[in-house]
Structures are given as C-alpha cells and as structure tokens.
Design a protein around this motif. Structure first.
Motif, mmCIF file in Angstrom:
data_model
loop_
_atom_site.group_PDB
_atom_site.id
_atom_site.type_symbol
_atom_site.label_atom_id
_atom_site.label_comp_id
_atom_site.label_asym_id
_atom_site.label_seq_id
_atom_site.Cartn_x
_atom_site.Cartn_y
_atom_site.Cartn_z
ATOM 1 N N TYR A 133 1.727 -2.363 7.294
ATOM 2 C CA TYR A 133 1.210 -2.324 5.919
ATOM 3 C C TYR A 133 1.066 -0.814 5.495
ATOM 4 C CZ TYR A 133 -1.474 -6.517 4.669
ATOM 5 O OH TYR A 133 -1.532 -8.472 4.662
ATOM 6 N N ARG A 134 0.717 -0.029 6.574
ATOM 7 C CA ARG A 134 1.462 1.702 6.506
ATOM 8 C C ARG A 134 2.782 2.093 6.355
ATOM 9 N NH1 ARG A 134 -3.033 5.778 7.548
ATOM 10 N NH2 ARG A 134 -5.167 3.896 8.171
ATOM 11 N N ILE A 135 3.580 1.254 6.850
ATOM 12 C CA ILE A 135 5.223 1.425 6.805
ATOM 13 C C ILE A 135 5.474 0.990 5.184
ATOM 14 C CG2 ILE A 135 7.585 -0.157 7.429
ATOM 15 C CD1 ILE A 135 5.776 -0.191 10.391
ATOM 16 N N PHE A 136 4.784 0.009 4.908
ATOM 17 C CA PHE A 136 5.058 -0.416 3.325
ATOM 18 C C PHE A 136 4.827 0.791 2.956
ATOM 19 C CE2 PHE A 136 4.931 -5.579 3.442
ATOM 20 C CZ PHE A 136 6.668 -5.512 3.766
ATOM 21 N N ALA A 137 3.285 0.740 2.597
ATOM 22 C CA ALA A 137 2.466 2.185 1.968
ATOM 23 C C ALA A 137 3.804 3.189 2.271
ATOM 24 C CB ALA A 137 1.561 2.208 2.812
ATOM 25 N N ALA A 138 4.441 3.176 3.735
ATOM 26 C CA ALA A 138 5.599 5.181 3.562
ATOM 27 C C ALA A 138 6.987 4.528 2.235
ATOM 28 C CB ALA A 138 5.920 4.882 4.961
ATOM 29 N N GLN A 139 6.963 3.437 1.722
ATOM 30 C CA GLN A 139 8.553 2.797 1.714
ATOM 31 C C GLN A 139 7.393 3.131 -0.232
ATOM 32 O OE1 GLN A 139 11.587 2.623 2.398
ATOM 33 N NE2 GLN A 139 10.398 1.558 4.659
ATOM 34 N N ARG A 140 6.492 3.545 -0.540
ATOM 35 C CA ARG A 140 5.882 3.412 -1.933
ATOM 36 C C ARG A 140 5.319 1.429 -2.608
ATOM 37 N NH1 ARG A 140 8.654 7.239 -5.799
ATOM 38 N NH2 ARG A 140 7.202 7.158 -6.946
ATOM 39 N N TRP A 141 5.942 0.791 -1.507
ATOM 40 C CA TRP A 141 5.341 -0.291 -2.010
ATOM 41 C C TRP A 141 3.989 -0.786 -1.981
ATOM 42 C CZ3 TRP A 141 8.767 -2.635 1.934
ATOM 43 C CH2 TRP A 141 10.814 -1.834 1.828
ATOM 44 N N GLY A 142 3.586 -1.503 -3.028
ATOM 45 C CA GLY A 142 1.734 -2.488 -2.591
ATOM 46 C C GLY A 142 0.943 -0.985 -3.650
ATOM 47 N N GLN A 143 2.179 -0.418 -4.460
ATOM 48 C CA GLN A 143 1.068 0.175 -5.109
ATOM 49 C C GLN A 143 0.288 -0.388 -6.535
ATOM 50 O OE1 GLN A 143 3.390 3.598 -5.746
ATOM 51 N NE2 GLN A 143 2.923 4.934 -4.129
ATOM 52 N N LEU A 144 0.378 -1.172 -6.772
ATOM 53 C CA LEU A 144 0.644 -2.265 -7.401
ATOM 54 C C LEU A 144 -0.620 -3.276 -7.521
ATOM 55 C CD1 LEU A 144 3.327 -2.034 -10.060
ATOM 56 C CD2 LEU A 144 1.240 -0.691 -10.243
ATOM 57 N N GLY A 145 -0.848 -3.337 -5.893
ATOM 58 C CA GLY A 145 -1.990 -3.928 -5.342
ATOM 59 C C GLY A 145 -1.115 -5.195 -5.028
ATOM 60 N N ASP A 146 -0.444 -5.174 -5.244
ATOM 61 C CA ASP A 146 0.639 -6.581 -4.858
ATOM 62 C C ASP A 146 1.277 -6.584 -3.417
ATOM 63 O OD1 ASP A 146 2.305 -3.892 -6.536
ATOM 64 O OD2 ASP A 146 3.671 -5.385 -5.298
ATOM 65 N N GLY A 147 1.416 -7.853 -2.945
ATOM 66 C CA GLY A 147 1.898 -7.989 -1.728
ATOM 67 C C GLY A 147 1.092 -8.196 -0.765
ATOM 68 N N HIS A 148 1.762 -8.589 0.843
ATOM 69 C CA HIS A 148 0.800 -9.378 1.902
ATOM 70 C C HIS A 148 1.447 -9.114 3.285
ATOM 71 C CE1 HIS A 148 0.835 -11.797 -0.863
ATOM 72 N NE2 HIS A 148 0.358 -11.748 -1.711
ATOM 73 N N ILE A 149 1.101 -9.156 4.052
ATOM 74 C CA ILE A 149 1.048 -9.260 5.555
ATOM 75 C C ILE A 149 0.367 -9.815 6.370
ATOM 76 C CG2 ILE A 149 1.867 -8.608 7.813
ATOM 77 C CD1 ILE A 149 2.946 -5.832 6.003
ATOM 78 N N SER A 150 0.644 -11.004 7.433
ATOM 79 C CA SER A 150 -0.722 -11.854 7.843
ATOM 80 C C SER A 150 0.300 -11.976 9.092
ATOM 81 C CB SER A 150 -0.343 -13.772 7.363
ATOM 82 O OG SER A 150 1.428 -14.040 7.153
ATOM 83 N N ALA A 151 -0.797 -11.603 9.834
ATOM 84 C CA ALA A 151 -0.661 -12.520 11.572
ATOM 85 C C ALA A 151 -1.671 -13.073 11.697
ATOM 86 C CB ALA A 151 -1.464 -10.861 12.386
ATOM 87 N N ARG A 152 -0.728 -14.310 12.431
ATOM 88 C CA ARG A 152 -1.504 -15.779 12.189
ATOM 89 C C ARG A 152 -2.584 -15.869 13.976
ATOM 90 N NH1 ARG A 152 -0.093 -21.209 12.404
ATOM 91 N NH2 ARG A 152 1.841 -20.587 12.509
#
Length: 262
Positions: free
Chosen positions: A39-58
């Motif tokens: 999630y931190r890597i995604f944030a560094a790409q400026r992704w998820g700023q609209l509350g969109d997206g998810h990463i799961s871990a079984r």
C-alpha cells in the motif's frame, strides 16, 4: 512458465530468499507486512487518493480469509496494525476472530471470489491509475511494445463487462472467471488487476502493468516485437520470482524505511 533458479541471482541484503518456508505465525506476519508495504508503494505512485483500490493477503491458516487495509486509512498511512481480516461472508475480524474495523465493499466483492477461485494465489492488487484505466477503455490486451510487456503478453486476460462499480459478489465471480489462470486481467473501463503467489509479486505485477499501459497509451500504434522475441524475454520476466524481485527494488526505492509499517 518454468520458475527461475534463485541461485542464479545475487541475494538482496537483509531479505529472506524467495520461497522461504515459515511457520504459520511467521508467514502471517510476513504477508501482512508485505501488504502494508505494498500500500505504501501504491501511495508513493499517488494511487488510491480517491479511496479507490485494494491489495489483499490471504491468511496462511484461515485460507478462506484475507487481509485488507481498514476502510478509510490512506494508503500512505498503511501499517500492519491497520490491516483487517475479512471472512468469506464479508465480516471484518481481527486475528483472534473478533469483529472490528470495516472494509471497502468492492474490495471484498472482488478479492473474495478471486482468492476462492485461485487457491494458488496469495494476493490480488487493483487500483485506478493514470494509464491502466484509460488503456482498459480500449478493451484490448497488451502487445509486446516494451521489455516489461513481455511479462504479460502470454499471461493476460480481459474482463469485458460494464460492472465497474462491482456492487455484488457475482460481479467478482465474473472477474475471477475472466481472469482464469492468468496473472493479469484488464478490467474494461476500470483498469488492471493482478494476482501473485506472493504479496510481493502481485504488487510488482501491478506496478509493471501500469508501466506497460503507459507505453500503450503513449505509443498505441507502436511496432511490437515478434512472438519469438517476446517468448525469449518472457522466459526471464514472467516467472513469479521476477515479480518478487521487482518488489524488492520498489520497496528500496519508494519505502526507504520499511519499519514505518510495523
């Protein structure tokens, strides 16, 4: 695609080798930590700023449960403690099974069916991006337009469906069916979705897919390399260990102090 022999590659300092076998508790801790870093890597790409997206871990013990970031937590503030455990019925729990937290509804609707249909997958990743989403509106697969493209051209699928909001588990089941055994599914008008046998690979495949989508958006009529050349490149780029190794580079480049998630 055959796996690459890890012994052929120099190790990363301080990183356990790919394929390390851990106890259930240690594996759970590892997957959660990698998920938070993802999630931190995604944030560094400026992704998820609209509350969109998810990463799961079984979860490695309760395999029909998976971890997601608690609803409302910015990606850049993800920590292990802010992940919640989601059961097969969508109920949000903590590690001891106590109800707690909340979850992105679409996150449950998408990830639960995918992880149920793909017992080989530990993680799935999806968010809305600058190039992946516009490319998905073309409803076309990736071509071998770049080196990174070759990680996907022989291992991709398309979800040609207008349910972009994914308001139901049935929508997620259709995505899972479209994904099949592939590592990448291009969701029509929605963007890329990737899966991996490790959290690290799922995150890395997503970042790579966005890079590939950028090439396709900027050079839509580019000249692709031959199928033969793409297969040669895929032999080293497509295996899971390659995705895992890309994650190590992303973590070192974008999350300089990974202890922030602990």
């Amino acid at each position: 695609m055959d796996e690459i022999d890890e012994s052929e590659y120099p190790p990363f300092d301080g990183v356990e080798p790919y394929g390390t076998v851990r106890s259930i508790d240690a594996e759970r801790a590892h997957r959660k930590r990698m998920c938070a870093i993802g999630y931190r890597i995604f944030a560094a790409q400026r992704w998820g700023q609209l509350g969109d997206g998810h990463i799961s871990a079984r979860d490695p013990e309760f395999t029909d449960h998976f971890w997601l970031l608690d609803w409302g937590v910015p990606f850049g503030e993800a920590t292990v403690g802010r992940l919640v455990l989601v059961g097969p019925d969508g109920e949000v729990k903590d590690a001891e099974g106590n109800p707690t937290g909340a979850v992105n509804t679409a996150g449950y609707n998408i990830h639960a069916p995918i992880l149920a249909a793909r017992p080989d997958a530990v993680s799935a990743a999806h968010t809305h991006t600058q190039f992946g989403t516009p490319w998905s509106a073309n409803v076309e697969p990736f071509r071998a337009l770049s080196q990174e493209s070759c990680a996907f051209v022989l291992d991709q699928s398309i979800f040609d469906d207008e349910e972009v909001e994914v308001l139901s588990v049935d929508g997620g089941k259709r995505i899972a069916a479209a994904l099949g055994d592939a590592k990448l599914c291009i969701l029509r008008n929605h963007g890329p979705l990737t899966v991996g046998r490790t959290v690290e690979a799922a995150v890395a495949w997503f970042v790579m897919a966005e890079r590939v989508a950028e090439v396709h958006v900027k050079a839509p009529d580019g000249r692709a390399i031959s199928d033969e050349a793409a297969e040669i490149a895929a032999s080293t780029l497509a295996p899971e260990i390659s995705g895992w190794r890309v994650f190590q580079w992303l973590q070192r480049s974008l999350v300089s102090d990974p202890s922030v998630v602990d």
